[in-house]
Design a protein around this motif. Structure first.
Motif, PDB file in Angstrom:
ATOM      1  N   THR A  11       0.871  -1.185   0.000  1.00 47.93           N
ATOM      2  CA  THR A  11       0.000   0.000   0.000  1.00 47.93           C
ATOM      3  C   THR A  11       0.905   1.232   0.000  1.00 47.93           C
ATOM      4  O   THR A  11       2.100   1.130   0.273  1.00 47.93           O
ATOM      5  N   LYS A  13       0.806   5.388   1.453  1.00 49.38           N
ATOM      6  CA  LYS A  13       0.049   6.381   2.220  1.00 49.38           C
ATOM      7  C   LYS A  13      -0.519   7.450   1.287  1.00 49.38           C
ATOM      8  O   LYS A  13       0.162   7.864   0.343  1.00 49.38           O
ATOM      9  N   PRO A  14      -1.717   7.929   1.583  1.00 53.73           N
ATOM     10  CA  PRO A  14      -2.224   9.057   0.783  1.00 53.73           C
ATOM     11  C   PRO A  14      -1.375  10.306   1.049  1.00 53.73           C
ATOM     12  O   PRO A  14      -0.922  10.527   2.169  1.00 53.73           O
ATOM     13  N   THR A  36      -6.970   9.152   5.391  1.00 56.27           N
ATOM     14  CA  THR A  36      -5.877   8.491   6.122  1.00 56.27           C
ATOM     15  C   THR A  36      -6.446   7.513   7.149  1.00 56.27           C
ATOM     16  O   THR A  36      -5.920   6.408   7.343  1.00 56.27           O
ATOM     17  N   HIS A  39      -7.760   4.552   5.286  1.00 62.04           N
ATOM     18  CA  HIS A  39      -6.612   3.801   4.778  1.00 62.04           C
ATOM     19  C   HIS A  39      -6.024   2.922   5.887  1.00 62.04           C
ATOM     20  O   HIS A  39      -5.672   1.759   5.655  1.00 62.04           O
ATOM     21  N   TYR A  42      -8.201  -0.013   6.361  1.00 60.90           N
ATOM     22  CA  TYR A  42      -8.005  -0.952   5.242  1.00 60.90           C
ATOM     23  C   TYR A  42      -6.759  -1.813   5.502  1.00 60.90           C
ATOM     24  O   TYR A  42      -6.797  -3.040   5.377  1.00 60.90           O
ATOM     25  N   GLU A  55       4.068  -0.938   3.734  1.00 59.23           N
ATOM     26  CA  GLU A  55       3.399   0.379   3.704  1.00 59.23           C
ATOM     27  C   GLU A  55       4.389   1.426   3.201  1.00 59.23           C
ATOM     28  O   GLU A  55       5.304   1.814   3.919  1.00 59.23           O
ATOM     29  N   VAL A  66      -1.789   6.892  -4.050  1.00 62.70           N
ATOM     30  CA  VAL A  66      -2.379   5.969  -3.065  1.00 62.70           C
ATOM     31  C   VAL A  66      -3.006   4.760  -3.775  1.00 62.70           C
ATOM     32  O   VAL A  66      -3.125   3.678  -3.197  1.00 62.70           O
ATOM     33  N   ASN A 242     -15.126   4.437   2.614  1.00 58.12           N
ATOM     34  CA  ASN A 242     -14.459   4.749   1.330  1.00 58.12           C
ATOM     35  C   ASN A 242     -14.944   6.071   0.742  1.00 58.12           C
ATOM     36  O   ASN A 242     -14.756   6.329  -0.443  1.00 58.12           O
ATOM     37  N   CYS A 245     -11.933   8.231  -0.990  1.00 60.53           N
ATOM     38  CA  CYS A 245     -11.394   7.656  -2.237  1.00 60.53           C
ATOM     39  C   CYS A 245     -12.461   7.652  -3.335  1.00 60.53           C
ATOM     40  O   CYS A 245     -12.143   7.845  -4.517  1.00 60.53           O
ATOM     41  N   LEU A 255      -6.382   0.233  -3.776  1.00 58.50           N
ATOM     42  CA  LEU A 255      -5.542   0.659  -2.653  1.00 58.50           C
ATOM     43  C   LEU A 255      -4.427  -0.329  -2.303  1.00 58.50           C
ATOM     44  O   LEU A 255      -3.661  -0.081  -1.375  1.00 58.50           O
ATOM     45  N   SER A 256      -4.350  -1.438  -3.022  1.00 63.28           N
ATOM     46  CA  SER A 256      -3.264  -2.388  -2.702  1.00 63.28           C
ATOM     47  C   SER A 256      -2.879  -3.218  -3.916  1.00 63.28           C
ATOM     48  O   SER A 256      -3.665  -3.395  -4.845  1.00 63.28           O
TER      49      SER A 256
END
Ligand code: CIR
Length: 262
Positions: A11, A13-14, A36, A39, A42, A55, A66, A242, A245, A255-256
């Motif tokens: 992932t 970070k935003p 955040t 996230h 998540y 991360e 992100v 969510n 996002c 996100l991943s």
């Protein structure tokens, strides 16, 4: 072969620059603080399944960074670094490559300057890799991906992305070897023939983008009819906020990157 056991996820970070992230329609500026928090929830949900989550630090120069899924395709045999079709996102792929190289023996790259392809358009099932042609993914990109993954005996099938939908996987998710959660508009194209399709409840289309990660189906909060359908089918559902996002057309898969390197 696709496995539903994932040892790893990556992932990012935003960043504060997320307020300048791409969006099809302006439905408001995302809150970095709330994003955040979502996230972190998540990541906690991924870790709760027993996986290791790498991360990565935020990249301020890339407002959409992100959404790491768009930078690579991760298979058990190796990873393929994408060439995102959004000009502001092209550089994100090179920033992901070293992290994949640290975890995988084999990392390939989409290299042709005419090729564009984003991970959000790619759905890997037990038997094939479906790739939706979209505003971000072109035929040259799909052909180059097919040539790269042929090395590991994967078959690529080009499919349709509904008009006005950002990515193929905006409208679908793989729930298990034979089951796909899909919007009715996407399933109507016939691309899931041979699979069992669970339709997303009418009016709940944004939750079609969920992820099956180990024993959990991780879905966005706020879609109770689809959630109840999944619970009734025996899936273990984890809901994650969510709202932020979603203002940038992002869901759960973006996100991943999820994988088990061999
Ligand atoms: C974009 O337009 O590229 C981002 N704002 C959202 C990307 C979402 N990615 C994904 O669903 N795979």
């Amino acid at each position: 072969m696709r496995s539903f056991t994932f040892t790893h996820a990556i992932t990012r970070k935003p960043s504060a620059s997320i307020v300048a992230g791409l969006r099809a329609v302006d439905t408001g500026t995302p809150s970095l603080a709330l994003m955040t928090q979502h996230h972190a929830d998540y990541i906690a949900a991924l870790k709760a399944t027993g996986a290791t989550v790498v991360e990565l630090e935020a990249l301020e120069d890339f407002p959409d960074s992100v959404f790491v899924e768009d930078t690579a395709l991760c298979l058990p045999e190796g990873a393929v670094v994408m060439r995102p079709g959004a000009p502001s996102r092209l550089g994100e792929a090179a920033r992901m490559a070293p992290h994949l190289q640290a975890l995988y023996k084999h990392v390939l790259h989409i290299e042709n300057p005419e090729s564009f392809i984003e991970g959000g358009d790619i759905l890997t099932t037990e038997t094939e890799i479906l790739v939706g042609r979209s505003a971000r993914t072109n035929a040259t990109g799909i052909a180059e991906l097919a040539a790269r993954v042929a090395l590991w005996d994967y078959k690529v099938r080009e499919v349709f992305t509904p008009p006005g939908v950002l990515h193929f996987k905006t409208d679908c998710s793989l729930l298990d070897a034979e089951t796909i959660l899909s919007t009715t508009r996407l399933a109507a194209s016939g691309c899931f023939e041979g699979y069992r399709v669970i339709p997303v409840a009418e009016g709940e289309e944004p939750c079609a983008n969920t992820i099956r990660f180990n024993d959990a189906v991780i879905m966005p909060q706020g879609f109770p009819r689809t959630r109840d359908t999944l619970l009734a089918q025996g899936y273990k559902v984890v809901e994650i906020g969510n709202t932020e996002c979603a203002k940038l057309d992002g869901g759960m898969s973006c996100l991943s990157l999820r994988f088990s390197p061999s």
